[in-house]
Design an enzyme around this catalytic site. Structure first.
Site, short mmCIF file in Angstrom:
data_model
loop_
_atom_site.label_atom_id
_atom_site.label_comp_id
_atom_site.label_asym_id
_atom_site.label_seq_id
_atom_site.Cartn_x
_atom_site.Cartn_y
_atom_site.Cartn_z
N ASP A 1 0.86 -1.18 0.00
CA ASP A 1 0.00 0.00 0.00
C ASP A 1 0.89 1.23 0.00
O ASP A 1 2.01 1.20 0.53
CB ASP A 1 -0.91 0.01 1.23
CG ASP A 1 -1.97 -1.09 1.18
OD1 ASP A 1 -2.45 -1.39 0.07
OD2 ASP A 1 -2.30 -1.63 2.23
N ASP B 1 -7.03 -1.32 -4.54
CA ASP B 1 -8.11 -1.00 -3.61
C ASP B 1 -9.08 0.00 -4.23
O ASP B 1 -10.29 -0.11 -4.06
CB ASP B 1 -7.54 -0.44 -2.31
CG ASP B 1 -6.60 -1.40 -1.60
OD1 ASP B 1 -6.79 -2.63 -1.75
OD2 ASP B 1 -5.69 -0.93 -0.89
#
EC number: 3.4.23.36
Length: 165
Positions: free
Chosen positions: A119, A141
């Protein structure tokens, strides 16, 4: 293969390529691991975070067995979503499903290659001396969230929903 399914597959491939290209560039060209947090705007930073769990860091696991279980669950979910996409009749639903599939595969590639999902995007806001931050996320995401929004739109507002009794 219907035009809607082709659009869904194209959405999945586009989401997967954008996700993996951004992660590979940040890791190996930009070298975000060495740079640490990089302020892009007053409300957005690039940071490196490894998520060994699922959404929002739930079910964190550092064990190989836990990682394998998450990969199997993700693979099963992708197969079920692909079946749903093949049976879908609207462009909005198939594109939404394609985005979810592409995002899921992108995060699964990370989990397989690195043992965790990479991330990097962090939005935050400073107000009255406090910093409020959103979860750190990636383009996979984003694709999954946009795909879910497309499915909800198609279900509740789309053409088929308007014709339902």
């Amino acid at each position: 293969m219907t035009p809607a399914v082709r659009a869904g597959i194209a959405a999945a491939v586009a989401a997967l390529i954008a996700d993996q290209a951004s992660k590979l560039w940040l890791l190996f060209a930009f070298d975000i691991g060495r740079r640490g947090a990089v302020r892009v705007t007053p409300f957005f930073d690039l940071v490196l975070a490894w998520n060994t769990g699922i959404s929002y860091g739930w079910f964190q696991t550092d064990s190989p067995v836990g990682a394998a279980v998450l990969l199997v669950v993700k693979a099963l979910a992708v197969v079920l979503l692909a079946v749903w996409m093949a049976r879908s009749h609207t462009h909005m639903a198939t594109i939404g499903l394609g985005l979810i599939i592409g995002g899921a595969i992108g995060n699964a590639i990370d989990r397989f290659a690195y043992g965790a999902v990479m991330d990097f995007a962090l939005f935050h806001l400073q107000y009255a001396g406090q910093t409020y931050s959103w979860y750190i996320f990636n383009l996979a995401d984003v694709a999954i969230v946009v795909g879910v929004i497309a499915l909800l739109y198609d279900s509740f507002i789309g053409t088929s929903a308007a014709k339902a009794p």
